[in-house]
Design an enzyme around this catalytic site. Sequence first.
Site, short mmCIF file in Angstrom:
data_model
loop_
_atom_site.label_atom_id
_atom_site.label_comp_id
_atom_site.label_asym_id
_atom_site.label_seq_id
_atom_site.Cartn_x
_atom_site.Cartn_y
_atom_site.Cartn_z
N LYS A 51 47.55 2.70 37.55
CA LYS A 51 47.64 3.87 36.71
C LYS A 51 46.28 4.23 36.13
O LYS A 51 46.08 5.31 35.58
CB LYS A 51 48.61 3.59 35.54
N GLY A 52 45.35 3.31 36.20
CA GLY A 52 44.09 3.41 35.44
C GLY A 52 43.21 4.59 35.78
O GLY A 52 42.43 5.05 34.96
N GLU A 106 38.91 4.89 41.50
CA GLU A 106 39.32 3.65 40.82
C GLU A 106 38.80 3.68 39.39
O GLU A 106 37.78 4.32 39.11
CB GLU A 106 38.73 2.49 41.66
N ASP A 107 39.48 2.99 38.47
CA ASP A 107 39.00 2.94 37.09
C ASP A 107 37.85 1.96 36.93
O ASP A 107 36.82 2.29 36.34
CB ASP A 107 40.14 2.62 36.10
N ASP A 110 36.08 -5.01 39.25
CA ASP A 110 35.77 -6.24 38.52
C ASP A 110 35.47 -7.34 39.55
O ASP A 110 34.36 -7.40 40.07
CB ASP A 110 37.00 -6.54 37.64
N LYS A 138 31.65 -3.69 37.19
CA LYS A 138 31.19 -4.94 36.56
C LYS A 138 30.64 -5.85 37.64
O LYS A 138 31.31 -6.80 38.06
CB LYS A 138 32.37 -5.65 35.90
N PHE A 160 35.44 -6.72 28.19
CA PHE A 160 36.76 -6.18 28.53
C PHE A 160 36.91 -4.87 27.77
O PHE A 160 36.78 -4.83 26.55
CB PHE A 160 37.89 -7.15 28.18
N VAL A 161 37.12 -3.81 28.52
CA VAL A 161 37.12 -2.48 27.90
C VAL A 161 38.47 -1.78 28.07
O VAL A 161 39.22 -2.08 29.00
CB VAL A 161 36.00 -1.59 28.50
N ASP A 167 43.62 -0.18 30.34
CA ASP A 167 44.61 -0.70 29.39
C ASP A 167 44.32 -2.12 28.95
O ASP A 167 43.55 -2.86 29.58
CB ASP A 167 46.00 -0.67 30.02
N ARG A 173 45.53 3.34 27.15
CA ARG A 173 45.04 4.14 28.28
C ARG A 173 44.69 5.55 27.83
O ARG A 173 43.87 6.23 28.44
CB ARG A 173 46.12 4.25 29.37
#
Length: 188
Positions: A51-52, A106-107, A110, A138, A160-161, A167, A173
């Site tokens: 969902k990001g 993509e959000d 990582d 990242k 961590f954001v 989220d 979100r």
Amino acid sequence: MKPEILERVIYSPEEIAARVRELARQIAADYRSGGGRDPYRRPLLVVGLLKGALPFMADLTRAMDIPMEYDFMAVSSYQGGTSPGEVRILKDLDSPVGARDLLIVEDIVDTGHTLDHILRRLKVREPASLRVCTLLDKPARREVEVPVDYVGFTLEENLFVVGYGLDYAELYRNLPYIGVVKPEYQER
Ligand code: IMP
């Protein structure tokens, strides 16, 4: 009011909007100049990862002045389970991808496992091209090498954001900015 879990805001709505506009201009120019295919017969297929990526994809694509279609995929990562890095597809694309230009939105990238899995799944369907645009990257956390064509912001530290699609336990979100979660709330 700033949520209690937040330490600080790293990207304001204005900074995000400015960077998203820049990215959109660059991406649209790249697709306009490349390929030579009739853009209305086979428009770009923009694939949002739910969902990001939702707010990012909405803002990015509205600033891209080229023909496109939307599609979505949803994936879940098993975390803390028996197979770290294993990715499950919850929703696949509705459109066939053969001979289409695909842009994955993509959000955040990582470890890279999610994107790696998605790219492998899509490559076998033989798209004409496959590019990746992520709002955040990242690189210091990478476990698998993945090709990323467009990056909004690079996070140098292991932060961590949340916000603008990202989220923490499904919350935050909808924040219009991106904020760093306090260390005591971070899972790792
Ligand atoms: P990867 O497979 O490790 O690259 O993980 C990608 C996914 O992990 C992202 O799509 C996010 O859902 C989640 N994720 C990684 N870092 C963060 C973060 O800082 N905030 C929120 N979600 C994150």
